[in-house]
Design a protein around this motif. Structure first.
Motif, PDB file in Angstrom:
ATOM      1  N   VAL A 247       1.021  -1.271  -0.125  1.00  0.00           N
ATOM      2  CA  VAL A 247       0.035   0.037  -0.035  1.00  0.00           C
ATOM      3  C   VAL A 247       0.908   1.300  -0.005  1.00  0.00           C
ATOM      4  N   PRO A 248       0.791   2.119  -0.956  1.00  0.00           N
ATOM      5  CA  PRO A 248       1.575   3.106  -0.988  1.00  0.00           C
ATOM      6  C   PRO A 248       1.302   4.119   0.373  1.00  0.00           C
ATOM      7  N   GLY A 249       2.660   4.730   0.680  1.00  0.00           N
ATOM      8  CA  GLY A 249       2.658   5.625   1.682  1.00  0.00           C
ATOM      9  C   GLY A 249       2.443   4.954   3.253  1.00  0.00           C
ATOM     10  N   VAL A 250       2.243   3.939   3.367  1.00  0.00           N
ATOM     11  CA  VAL A 250       2.200   3.283   4.449  1.00  0.00           C
ATOM     12  C   VAL A 250       3.440   2.397   4.872  1.00  0.00           C
ATOM     13  N   GLU A 251       3.903   2.786   6.131  1.00  0.00           N
ATOM     14  CA  GLU A 251       5.168   2.298   6.397  1.00  0.00           C
ATOM     15  C   GLU A 251       5.042   1.209   7.532  1.00  0.00           C
ATOM     16  N   THR A 252       6.070   0.152   7.240  1.00  0.00           N
ATOM     17  CA  THR A 252       6.042  -1.163   8.245  1.00  0.00           C
ATOM     18  C   THR A 252       7.431  -1.203   8.831  1.00  0.00           C
ATOM     19  N   VAL A 253       7.609  -1.852   9.966  1.00  0.00           N
ATOM     20  CA  VAL A 253       8.879  -2.254  10.757  1.00  0.00           C
ATOM     21  C   VAL A 253       8.721  -3.781  10.779  1.00  0.00           C
ATOM     22  N   VAL A 254       9.812  -4.412  10.301  1.00  0.00           N
ATOM     23  CA  VAL A 254      10.027  -5.685  10.367  1.00  0.00           C
ATOM     24  C   VAL A 254      10.749  -6.066  11.905  1.00  0.00           C
ATOM     25  N   LEU A 255      10.096  -6.891  12.816  1.00  0.00           N
ATOM     26  CA  LEU A 255      10.754  -7.159  14.212  1.00  0.00           C
ATOM     27  C   LEU A 255      10.833  -8.687  14.238  1.00  0.00           C
ATOM     28  N   PRO A 256      12.033  -9.204  14.232  1.00  0.00           N
ATOM     29  CA  PRO A 256      12.368 -10.587  14.136  1.00  0.00           C
ATOM     30  C   PRO A 256      12.254 -10.899  15.573  1.00  0.00           C
ATOM     31  N   TYR A 257      12.050 -12.216  15.887  1.00  0.00           N
ATOM     32  CA  TYR A 257      11.900 -13.058  17.150  1.00  0.00           C
ATOM     33  C   TYR A 257      12.303 -14.368  17.039  1.00  0.00           C
ATOM     34  N   THR A 258      12.288 -15.262  17.894  1.00  0.00           N
ATOM     35  CA  THR A 258      12.837 -16.782  17.935  1.00  0.00           C
ATOM     36  C   THR A 258      11.485 -17.437  16.846  1.00  0.00           C
ATOM     37  N   HIS A 259      12.142 -17.916  15.653  1.00  0.00           N
ATOM     38  CA  HIS A 259      11.346 -18.596  14.708  1.00  0.00           C
ATOM     39  C   HIS A 259      10.262 -17.744  14.048  1.00  0.00           C
ATOM     40  N   PHE A 260       9.935 -16.386  14.324  1.00  0.00           N
ATOM     41  CA  PHE A 260       8.965 -15.749  13.950  1.00  0.00           C
ATOM     42  C   PHE A 260       9.442 -14.262  13.639  1.00  0.00           C
ATOM     43  N   SER A 261       8.705 -13.497  12.792  1.00  0.00           N
ATOM     44  CA  SER A 261       8.571 -12.379  12.555  1.00  0.00           C
ATOM     45  C   SER A 261       7.335 -11.737  12.532  1.00  0.00           C
ATOM     46  N   VAL A 262       7.554 -10.214  13.064  1.00  0.00           N
ATOM     47  CA  VAL A 262       6.204  -9.423  12.972  1.00  0.00           C
ATOM     48  C   VAL A 262       6.366  -8.331  12.047  1.00  0.00           C
ATOM     49  N   VAL A 263       5.571  -8.161  11.135  1.00  0.00           N
ATOM     50  CA  VAL A 263       5.804  -6.918  10.343  1.00  0.00           C
ATOM     51  C   VAL A 263       4.695  -5.926  10.892  1.00  0.00           C
ATOM     52  N   LEU A 264       5.194  -4.911  11.603  1.00  0.00           N
ATOM     53  CA  LEU A 264       4.270  -4.106  12.339  1.00  0.00           C
ATOM     54  C   LEU A 264       3.995  -2.771  11.658  1.00  0.00           C
ATOM     55  N   ARG A 265       2.639  -2.329  11.722  1.00  0.00           N
ATOM     56  CA  ARG A 265       2.268  -1.122  11.124  1.00  0.00           C
ATOM     57  C   ARG A 265       2.135   0.043  12.331  1.00  0.00           C
ATOM     58  N   PRO A 266       3.068   0.741  12.551  1.00  0.00           N
ATOM     59  CA  PRO A 266       2.941   1.693  13.783  1.00  0.00           C
ATOM     60  C   PRO A 266       1.787   2.632  13.529  1.00  0.00           C
ATOM     61  N   ASP A 267       1.413   3.168  12.109  1.00  0.00           N
ATOM     62  CA  ASP A 267      -0.066   3.891  12.256  1.00  0.00           C
ATOM     63  C   ASP A 267      -1.197   3.353  12.924  1.00  0.00           C
ATOM     64  N   ARG A 268      -1.173   1.899  12.929  1.00  0.00           N
ATOM     65  CA  ARG A 268      -2.415   1.172  13.242  1.00  0.00           C
ATOM     66  C   ARG A 268      -1.989   0.460  14.690  1.00  0.00           C
ATOM     67  N   ARG A 269      -0.832   0.662  15.102  1.00  0.00           N
ATOM     68  CA  ARG A 269      -0.234   0.142  16.383  1.00  0.00           C
ATOM     69  C   ARG A 269      -0.580  -1.429  16.363  1.00  0.00           C
ATOM     70  N   LEU A 270      -0.402  -2.270  15.379  1.00  0.00           N
ATOM     71  CA  LEU A 270      -0.809  -3.517  15.250  1.00  0.00           C
ATOM     72  C   LEU A 270       0.065  -4.180  14.003  1.00  0.00           C
ATOM     73  N   ALA A 271       0.074  -5.494  14.125  1.00  0.00           N
ATOM     74  CA  ALA A 271       0.739  -6.245  12.835  1.00  0.00           C
ATOM     75  C   ALA A 271      -0.093  -5.990  11.664  1.00  0.00           C
ATOM     76  N   ALA A 272       0.760  -5.910  10.476  1.00  0.00           N
ATOM     77  CA  ALA A 272      -0.153  -6.139   9.419  1.00  0.00           C
ATOM     78  C   ALA A 272       0.168  -7.451   9.039  1.00  0.00           C
ATOM     79  N   ALA A 273       1.299  -8.265   9.430  1.00  0.00           N
ATOM     80  CA  ALA A 273       1.634  -9.650   9.174  1.00  0.00           C
ATOM     81  C   ALA A 273       2.236 -10.361  10.348  1.00  0.00           C
ATOM     82  N   THR A 274       2.402 -11.459  10.477  1.00  0.00           N
ATOM     83  CA  THR A 274       3.185 -12.239  10.844  1.00  0.00           C
ATOM     84  C   THR A 274       3.598 -13.511  10.284  1.00  0.00           C
ATOM     85  N   ALA A 275       4.830 -14.180  10.516  1.00  0.00           N
ATOM     86  CA  ALA A 275       5.469 -15.362   9.838  1.00  0.00           C
ATOM     87  C   ALA A 275       6.005 -16.175  10.923  1.00  0.00           C
TER      88      ALA A 275
END
Length: 289
Positions: free
Chosen positions: A36-64
């Motif tokens: 989505v244009p103009g929407v920033e995300t931050v990738v946060l690595p954990y143990t065996h998984f990652s979170v793609v955080l959307r700071p504008d919504r204060r929630l994850a856009a995705a996890t894997a």
């Protein structure tokens, strides 16, 4: 900018986390990326998984998460100590104020048990990592048949991986829509999605699901149309679980899911009303693991 200034050895020290392994299955499964244009995300690595955080919504856009069925550890005690991720500002995360004194559950996006595999110390760390607010999203606390199907589906995937020593990549997140109802500084998502990927007959295979907690106007019309009591969470309906085309998840979320739409094992449907298959039990899923 992500930083980590936690002291070594503290429970909130997340330095050295490697996150989701995109080559875990063999055929690559890329971490979902928001297109989505103009929407920033931050990738946060954990143990065996990652979170793609959307700071504008204060929630994850995705996890894997990578699930190694042959190395799962079953006796790790549940941590239940929810905490902020110190690598990003707290106001980027939907923290305890969202869930205090109301009917909302902190719903795990990456399930607690999925990354809990490997050496004992690694499994304990993975369990603890799932209890970060970046890995939670508000869900209705009513345990009904639809939610039972969703959780049963999650258990089905994990049990199959454990029983047959299979590897899975499981991607999960809320559907973050502009029209989601506001509450305590966030917008409460009404739908959640999940994609399970695995090696099927030597090639990548995948299936997708949607959990819907939006009000059912045929049953909850009065509550939904009148609205919630001021200061209370928005009205949420009974959970409904569907198997859906992976391409529909892409359209709903604006996420790039790489090769997964092309690996979808759900047969193409001939009519729109059959496109989303409502599940009454995990056995209803069209998935040949």
């Amino acid at each position: 900018m992500i930083s980590s200034d936690a002291s070594e050895g503290r429970p909130d020290d997340l330095s050295g986390r490697r996150g989701f392994d995109e080559g875990f299955l063999g055929p690559p499964v890329p971490l979902p990326r928001l297109s989505v244009p103009g929407v920033e995300t931050v990738v946060l690595p954990y143990t065996h998984f990652s979170v793609v955080l959307r700071p504008d919504r204060r929630l994850a856009a995705a996890t894997a998460v990578a699930v190694d069925g042959g190395r799962l550890v079953e006796d790790v005690p549940r941590d239940d100590d929810w905490r902020f991720d110190p690598r990003v500002p707290e106001d980027w995360q939907a923290g305890p104020d969202v869930y205090r004194n109301n009917s909302l559950d902190r719903g795990h996006l990456v399930r607690r048990l999925d990354p809990v595999w490997g050496a004992a110390a690694v499994a304990v760390r993975a369990d603890r990592d799932t209890f970060h607010y970046t890995n939670a999203a508000p869900q209705a606390d009513v345990f009904n048949q639809g939610k039972q199907v969703w959780q049963g589906l999650e258990n089905h995937l994990l049990d199959h991986a454990a029983r047959h020593d299979r590897k899975l990549a499981v991607l999960t997140g809320p559907v973050l829509h502009d029209a989601d109802p506001p509450y305590r500084g966030i917008q409460v998502p009404l739908r959640f999605w999940k994609v399970a990927a695995f090696v099927h007959d030597g090639a990548l295979g995948a299936t997708a699901y949607v959990l819907d907690q939006s009000p059912d106007l045929s049953r909850d019309a009065d509550r939904a149309l009148v609205g919630a009591v001021p200061g209370a969470p928005p009205p949420l309906g009974a959970f409904r679980t569907y198997q859906v085309p992976i391409a529909d998840v892409v359209e709903l979320t604006g996420l790039d899911l790489g090769p997964l739409p092309g690996a979808d094992l759900m047969p193409p449907t001939r009519s729109p009303e059959e496109r989303w298959r409502r599940l009454e039990s995990p056995a209803d899923t069209l998935m040949d693991l």
